[in-house]
Write an enzyme that holds these catalytic residues in place. Structure first.
Site, PDB file in Angstrom:
ATOM      1  N   HIS A  44       9.278  16.019   6.722  1.00  0.00           N
ATOM      2  CA  HIS A  44       8.538  15.934   7.980  1.00  0.00           C
ATOM      3  C   HIS A  44       8.878  17.047   8.967  1.00  0.00           C
ATOM      4  O   HIS A  44       8.004  17.587   9.638  1.00  0.00           O
ATOM      5  CB  HIS A  44       8.803  14.566   8.619  1.00  0.00           C
ATOM      6  CG  HIS A  44       7.934  14.247   9.787  1.00  0.00           C
ATOM      7  ND1 HIS A  44       6.553  14.286   9.730  1.00  0.00           N
ATOM      8  CD2 HIS A  44       8.242  13.874  11.059  1.00  0.00           C
ATOM      9  CE1 HIS A  44       6.050  13.950  10.904  1.00  0.00           C
ATOM     10  NE2 HIS A  44       7.049  13.703  11.729  1.00  0.00           N
TER      11      HIS A  44
ATOM     12  N   SER B  36       4.106  16.097  14.477  1.00  0.00           N
ATOM     13  CA  SER B  36       4.085  14.649  14.306  1.00  0.00           C
ATOM     14  C   SER B  36       3.203  13.998  15.379  1.00  0.00           C
ATOM     15  O   SER B  36       2.000  14.252  15.418  1.00  0.00           O
ATOM     16  CB  SER B  36       5.517  14.106  14.344  1.00  0.00           C
ATOM     17  OG  SER B  36       5.557  12.762  13.959  1.00  0.00           O
TER      18      SER B  36
ATOM     19  N   ASP C 227       6.615  15.053   2.918  1.00  0.00           N
ATOM     20  CA  ASP C 227       6.680  14.242   4.136  1.00  0.00           C
ATOM     21  C   ASP C 227       6.327  12.789   3.812  1.00  0.00           C
ATOM     22  O   ASP C 227       5.216  12.493   3.380  1.00  0.00           O
ATOM     23  CB  ASP C 227       5.694  14.818   5.164  1.00  0.00           C
ATOM     24  CG  ASP C 227       5.803  14.167   6.535  1.00  0.00           C
ATOM     25  OD1 ASP C 227       6.501  13.143   6.665  1.00  0.00           O
ATOM     26  OD2 ASP C 227       5.185  14.683   7.480  1.00  0.00           O
TER      27      ASP C 227
END
Length: 763
Positions: A739, A616, A707
């Protein structure tokens, strides 16, 4: 001899050998929850531990219960008599014991349109079983945010949060639209989609609005809680203290959403309040209570926290005199997605009837600047259902403290805070449950599998009393001899990193040292082992000195690890956290490079063999680093990385965050669903893709196709651009992952490929 999957023979051999080792780490169990109850004979306690273990073949987590009898011969000795075998809780979505410990609720959500199953177990048999059809409500919420399942004090009712029933949808047949709304499934008609409904984003796709329900444990009757406005999503429900043995009120957290629901996973900056509402089974003259309702006439809705913009994790004191809760009000104000918490309390009325405009008292304020060695602020991701010591006024909380997890004792009467987990150790500690005035916890480190601990207070009368911790022998965290041997050969330390350039800092907290966790071999080699730099996401998250199976696996392959908590991480005070928005791609990148240079100067890393991995925002940093420092890294792995904010802003569930991260607090006010050319230009300039022309580092991309936080398009665009430029690149796309890429098979394949990739380019 030809290898499979297009690999060379050496790579395939690495796959085979590393997969065996990774499987041994993967098999280590996790403790998810624990409960303690007093024994019937008054001697000792009964413990119940909820465990989980990845089942790779079934691609799910296997859940089971292990029980223990707890006895104490003396004040400084404790004995746990464990059951011979655990009991598997097959298909259980969530389990919740009753307050007395005499009953166990097991909820089984259906993966189809079948009813939700409620089972109530006694000590030796199934006592009740209820099936709640989809027409009443959908699945019960079991996540860490909306989830709330609460037994009433007399155990006759259970309040919980579930999806509201599905809205009616248009019906069509061979002639076109029909008014017949029959649910019968036949080949002569079909259901249309109906109107689009906003959802709460990442991990909540397909989930309808969280709504409150109460079930009668004797009859199985389910009633929806009335009077809650349609714009509120409800969660974290608990029972208010009973008055004259009646269960009159429920208390819950409500999140308001009128036009748009922004993603709420990992985001405690969404405005929320604590409400009181009538129990739908309560029938008495009390229904006439004079409360100005937000909605409804028969069941008034009372906002208990109108004067504060954020309130969650409500907990009543054992005597029922006050309601304590956490707040993330600075996140609501600034837009930062996760922030330093504050702790507050409300005096609960003696007659049990809630009212508006209750005075909110501060218990623990937001800590702006974390002084050396001092309490840096509250950073809690959860609170025990019963967090109270036997004195009735001390809460036990797990919180981040710089790069460690610690256990805190907070006196809610005077606001005194004590760190009760050992201060001399850099390992992390997490509270599991309480045994009266004692604490059962888990301690672990990057090189130590979790260990159960039992804490008790020494000299309780003294104000400066300290805690003593006993090791608990347990079968839970067993691992193979090979894993034990490999971990025994590793060591870790916390390293303080001075800020390189303080001239751009606008607050004192931003000038303070940040930290990194360094994991290495105990053997001293002439040349340091290859280094993997590990970067957490968020960015307002933190890597703590806990045991991580995936990181221990990478370390066991012969790599040193540098796990960097750059400024903006949790656990270092609010000013350090707030220093990052508006400076991403520069301040955080420079912090990581400073940390790397720092350990190179210490002689702990070989500058020619450095790899980097991040998820991320950690992927954002990873792809920034290989662009801004193209000669620094021999390999990189980006897991669901933020590569292009200008692309992400139109597809993510948190477009407002794209503005805050790029503009700072100003971004909260200028956010729009229709970004201007100027906005998109700035977002692009803050993104890793603006440096892609300089990249030459071989990069592995691990992407989750489902995601919603960082949609797969941003990672694929960056990977395709690298290939276009001739950079060695590999992409693995997991079609059913979100995610976090946490499904057991996906997680296993991810880190197996990480290990092979880094060995290929760094060893």
């Amino acid at each position: 001899m030809e290898a499979h999957l297009g690999m060379d023979i050496a790579t395939e051999e690495d796959y085979a050998s590393q997969s065996q080792l990774l499987k041994e780490f993967t098999d280590i169990c996790n403790i998810d929850k624990a409960w303690i109850f007093k024994s019937e004979n008054g001697k000792g306690s009964k413990g119940m531990f909820s465990l989980s273990q990845p089942d790779l073949l079934a691609n799910k987590m296997r859940k089971f219960i292990l029980s223990a009898h707890i006895s104490s011969e003396t004040s400084n000795s404790i004995t746990f008599q464990w059951a011979l075998f655990p009991v598997e809780m097959e298909n259980a979505s969530i389990i919740v014991p009753s307050p007395s410990g005499s009953k166990l609720l097991v909820v089984k959500n259906s993966e189809t349109d079948s009813p939700t199953q409620f089972e109530i177990w006694g000590s030796s048999q199934l006592e009740k079983e209820f099936c709640v059809p989809q027409s009443v409500h959908g699945s019960v919420f079991t996540d860490d945010w909306f989830k709330g399942i609460s037994w009433s004090h007399d155990e006759s009712l259970i309040a919980y949060v579930a999806e509201e029933p599905a809205a009616s949808k248009p019906n069509f047949n061979s002639s076109g639209y029909t008014k017949d709304n029959s649910n019968d499934k036949d080949r002569s008609s079909w259901k249309g989609q109906g109107d689009f409904e906003e959802e709460w984003g990442e991990t909540y796709a397909g989930k309808r609005k969280p709504t409150l329900f109460v079930v009668n444990t004797k009859s199985g009757e389910v009633r929806a809680v009335q009077g809650i406005t349609s714009s509120l999503s409800a969660g974290q429900v608990i029972w208010a203290p009973s008055v004259e043995d009646t269960n009159e009120y429920l208390v819950f957290v409500g999140w308001s959403s009128n036009l748009r629901k922004f993603g709420i996973k990992y985001c405690n900056n969404r405005p929320c309040a604590i409400y009181a509402v009538k129990n739908p089974f309560h029938q008495s003259e009390a229904d006439k209570v004079d409360v100005k309702a937000d909605a409804g006439v028969d069941s008034p809705l009372c906002n208990l926290t109108q004067s504060i913009s954020s309130a969650f994790f409500p907990r009543f004191s054992p005597d029922g005199k006050y309601l304590v809760f956490l707040s993330a009000k600075s996140g609501v104000d600034s837009g930062a997605h996760w922030v330093t918490n504050s702790l507050h309390k409300i005096n609960w009325p003696i007659d049990g009837n809630p009212s508006l405009h209750r005075s909110i008292a501060d218990v623990v304020p937001i800590i702006m600047t974390a002084e050396e060695g001092c309490f840096p602020g509250l950073y809690c991701t959860n609170v025990l259902a019963n967090p109270w010591l036997s004195d009735g006024c001390t809460m036990i909380l797990t919180s981040s403290w710089r790069s460690s997890e610690v256990i805190l004792a907070v006196n809610v009467l005077n606001g005194n805070i004590a760190r009760i987990s050992p201060m001399e150790l850099d390992a992390s500690w997490e509270v599991l449950t309480l045994d009266g005035g004692n604490v059962i916890a888990v301690s672990s480190s990057p090189v130590d599998v979790p260990q159960l601990k039992y804490g008790y207070l020494i000299d309780k009368i003294q104000s400066s009393a300290s805690w003593s911790w006993l090791d608990i022998s347990s079968p839970i965290f067993k691992c193979s001899q090979k894993v034990e041997m490999l971990l025994a050969s590793r060591q870790f330390r916390l390293i303080k990193i001075p800020v390189k350039d303080v001239s751009t800092c606008t607050t004192r907290g931003a000038t303070n040292d940040f930290e990194a966790i360094f994991v290495s071999s105990k053997l001293k080699n002439d040349v340091p082992d290859p280094l993997i730099v590990i970067l957490h996401g968020g960015p307002h998250s933190v890597s703590t000195s806990t045991f991580s199976k995936s990181e221990a696996f990478l370390s066991s392959l012969g790599f040193s690890l540098l796990i960097v908590n750059y400024r903006g991480s949790l656990g270092f005070g609010e000013e350090a956290l707030q220093s990052l928005p508006g400076k991403v791609g520069s301040q955080d990148v420079n912090d990581v490079l400073t940390a790397i240079d720092h350990i190179i100067e210490m002689g702990l890393a070989n500058p020619s063999k450095i790899a980097v991995i991040g998820l991320s925002h950690g992927g954002f940093l990873t792809t920034h680093l290989i662009g801004q420092a193209p000669d620094k890294f021999c390999a990189a792995v980006a897991r669901n990385p933020v590569c292009n904010l200008a692309l992400m802003v139109g597809t993510t569930d948190i477009p407002d965050w794209c503005y805050v991260i790029s503009y700072g607090i100003e971004g909260k006010n200028i956010f729009t669903e229709a970004p201007s050319d100027e906005h998109l230009s700035l977002l692009y300039s803050k993104s890793p893709i603006s440096h892609i022309h300089k990249v030459k580092t071989p990069t592995l991309f691990l992407l989750g196709a489902q995601d919603l936080r960082v949609p797969v398009s941003t990672g694929l665009q960056y990977a395709r651009a690298l290939r276009e430029r001739g950079v060695d690149c590999k992409v693995i796309l997991f079609p059913h992952d979100v995610h976090g890429i946490k499904r057991p098979q996906s997680n296993f394949e991810s880190f197996l490929n990480v290990g092979v990739w880094f060995k290929k380019y760094c060893k």
